[in-house]
Design an enzyme around this catalytic site. Structure first.
Site, PDB file in Angstrom:
ATOM      1  N   LYS A  57     -25.968  12.146 -11.821  1.00  0.00           N
ATOM      2  CA  LYS A  57     -26.375  12.980 -10.683  1.00  0.00           C
ATOM      3  C   LYS A  57     -27.895  13.009 -10.586  1.00  0.00           C
ATOM      4  O   LYS A  57     -28.583  13.075 -11.623  1.00  0.00           O
ATOM      5  CB  LYS A  57     -25.817  14.403 -10.858  1.00  0.00           C
ATOM      6  CG  LYS A  57     -26.011  15.300  -9.645  1.00  0.00           C
ATOM      7  CD  LYS A  57     -25.350  16.665  -9.836  1.00  0.00           C
ATOM      8  CE  LYS A  57     -25.478  17.553  -8.620  1.00  0.00           C
ATOM      9  NZ  LYS A  57     -24.864  18.880  -8.807  1.00  0.00           N
ATOM     10  N   SER A 133     -21.811  20.321  -5.078  1.00  0.00           N
ATOM     11  CA  SER A 133     -22.910  19.436  -4.765  1.00  0.00           C
ATOM     12  C   SER A 133     -22.813  18.060  -5.436  1.00  0.00           C
ATOM     13  O   SER A 133     -23.436  17.111  -4.959  1.00  0.00           O
ATOM     14  CB  SER A 133     -24.232  20.091  -5.171  1.00  0.00           C
ATOM     15  OG  SER A 133     -24.276  20.335  -6.551  1.00  0.00           O
ATOM     16  N   SER A 157     -19.811  22.986  -8.553  1.00  0.00           N
ATOM     17  CA  SER A 157     -20.258  21.663  -8.117  1.00  0.00           C
ATOM     18  C   SER A 157     -19.734  20.466  -8.897  1.00  0.00           C
ATOM     19  O   SER A 157     -19.933  19.340  -8.463  1.00  0.00           O
ATOM     20  CB  SER A 157     -21.775  21.600  -8.123  1.00  0.00           C
ATOM     21  OG  SER A 157     -22.247  22.171  -6.945  1.00  0.00           O
TER      22      SER A 157
HETATM   23  N1  GLN Z   1     -21.378  25.206  -3.524  1.00  0.00           N
HETATM   24  C1  GLN Z   1     -22.107  26.113  -4.361  1.00  0.00           C
HETATM   25  C2  GLN Z   1     -23.471  26.355  -3.774  1.00  0.00           C
HETATM   26  O1  GLN Z   1     -23.722  25.878  -2.741  1.00  0.00           O
HETATM   27  C3  GLN Z   1     -22.165  25.607  -5.750  1.00  0.00           C
HETATM   28  C4  GLN Z   1     -23.221  24.620  -5.980  1.00  0.00           C
HETATM   29  C5  GLN Z   1     -23.318  24.182  -7.401  1.00  0.00           C
HETATM   30  O2  GLN Z   1     -22.442  24.457  -8.228  1.00  0.00           O
HETATM   31  N2  GLN Z   1     -24.420  23.540  -7.719  1.00  0.00           N
HETATM   32  O3  GLN Z   1     -24.282  26.987  -4.360  1.00  0.00           O
END
Ligand code: GLN
Length: 453
Positions: A57, A133, A157
């Site tokens: 990532k 994400s 995410s």
């Molecule tokens: N979808 C969540 C957010 O937008 C989680 C993101 C994540 O776990 N990095 O914050």
């Protein structure tokens, strides 16, 4: 098969599909091929991940390899000076880094639509999002571009994109994996974890990246078991808790059915399940967005156009240079969260918002602690619905945030959670089963997931 062949296969697959999937932001082709050759010559098959092609990532620091967090702000960050601890550990076990993977900008998002490049798409149907994400991390594994990837999970995410793409994604216990070299979003929630095709592969990668690290003050000094040895297929007597809030209204009937079928499989294997309640989970989304945005507003203050990334060329004094670099460099969602977080932390509002949210976080953690007095694991869906369509939620942040309702409580409580595939919707999209364990009990989570697989 030689490592050279394996790595060549990886790039061939990327060449074939990635113009539709957009999983990769940066490829490492010349270095990866040279490393493959060197590994073949060294023939050191003792390394536990010898020659495995991996994608990382793009918020994890890779020495000498561009790391952008999918942000225009870091578009020119070509040469991080050091490797994240997880990268040092993976390199010790001789992986080959194929490239860096797409994500929502600074890990803020659930669909990859917040990537400041073309967002990744779902390999099962490219009209649908891969989740976020870590959408690129899940899509790359699902599309067969790499054998495994790393993602990061602050509010879901890793697990949500794994569910949307039909792969296995683990968010370890907070403190299990070093965050040194992970670009911070919300430091009290962030964890790095593996995304793989199988539970066994997942256990194998976590075995390598887990463990205490003096470079991360929140990393826990707790022994790392051999997770691969816990894959016994024996779940006889396992006590499963199923929170009624996880199968409530808003959870799609197809998802519910897939989870109920999974519970039947566990029954047939000798496990038992009972309905329980996580009464404070209804406050989880609000609590999470308050706390994570507050932490993000502090963490992202370091992006000032001086030390890293792109500096605005239009400013004629220093203060304008800070301001303009930030307003040109950050995308819309990142700015929204910085503003929300700055507001929540400002004097006069701190007690009403931030402090209150911290208290609710404790209540949510207590809900889990109480259940784990009587049960071994908590099981439910990973997401309320299968992957939604590109464009479906992007103009409505609150609907987008609500999609994280089943993953967020796990981060707030700090416990480990995995998503494993448990079926398909009628239109052919994967559904994920979420298995949540006690603090530092990834072994039971893996054993439970593996028995079902
Ligand atoms: N979808 C969540 C957010 O937008 C989680 C993101 C994540 O776990 N990095 O914050």
């Amino acid at each position: 098969i030689t490592v050279e062949d394996l790595v060549a296969e990886s790039y061939k697959r990327i060449e074939e599909v990635d113009d539709q999937i957009h999983a990769f932001l940066t490829l490492n082709e010349a270095d990866a091929k040279a490393k493959a050759k060197a590994l073949d010559n060294a023939k050191d098959h003792g390394a536990s991940l010898f020659g495995m092609p991996a994608g990382i990532k793009d918020n994890i620091m890779t020495k000498g390899l561009r790391t952008t967090c999918a942000s225009q702000f870091l578009d020119n960050f070509e040469d991080p000076l050091y490797d994240a601890t997880v990268m040092q550990k993976l390199n010790n076990e001789k992986i080959v880094t194929v490239g860096k993977l797409n994500m929502d900008e600074f890990a803020m998002g659930s669909s990859n639509e917040n990537s400041s490049y073309t967002g990744a798409r779902n390999p099962w149907n490219t009209d649908h999002v891969p989740g976020g994400s870590s959408g690129g991390s899940a899509a790359a594994v699902a599309a067969g571009e790499v054998l495994f990837s790393l993602g990061s999970d602050t509010g879901g995410s890793i697990r949500q994109p794994a569910a949307f793409c039909g792969v296995v994604g683990m968010k370890p216990t907070y403190g299990r994996v070093s965050r040194f070299g992970l670009v911070a979003f919300a430091s009290s929630l962030d964890q790095i974890g593996p995304i793989t095709r199988t539970v066994e592969d997942n256990a194998r990668v976590l075995e390598v990246i887990a463990g205490h690290d003096k470079m991360d003050a929140t990393s826990a000094n707790v022994d790392v078991p051999k997770y691969t040895q816990s894959l016994t297929n024996d779940v006889k007597g396992l006590k499963i808790a199923v929170p009624k809030e996880y199968l409530a209204e808003g959870v799609n009937p197809e998802v519910k059915e897939a989870v109920m079928n999974a519970l039947k499989v566990y029954e047939s294997l000798g496990a038992t399940w009972e309905e329980v309640s996580l009464p404070h989970s209804k406050y989880a989304v609000a609590t999470y967005y308050l706390l994570s945005s507050s932490e993000a507003s502090a963490n992202l203050a370091r992006f000032d156009g001086v030390r890293y990334g792109v500096r605005s060329e239009n400013a004629d004094n220093m203060i304008d240079m800070f301001k303009m670099s930030r307003s040109e460099g950050f995308g819309k969602e990142v700015k929204r969260r910085i503003m929300l977080g700055t507001f929540a932390l400002s004097s006069g509002y701190y007690d009403a918002y931030y402090k209150k949210a911290q208290k609710v976080r404790t209540l949510i953690k207590n809900d889990f602690d109480k259940i784990f007095e009587d049960y071994d694991v908590v099981i439910g869906p990973t997401t309320p619905t299968p992957a939604f369509k590109v464009g479906e939620k992007i103009n409505d942040p609150l609907t987008m945030y609500a999609n994280d309702i089943l993953t967020i409580p796990v981060n707030l409580a700090g416990v480990p959670g995995i998503s494993v595939p448990c079926g398909f919707s009628e239109n052919g999209l994967p559904i994920g089963l979420q298995i949540i364990g006690k603090h530092f009990d990834e072994s039971t989570v893996y054993r439970t997931a593996h028995a079902f697989e």
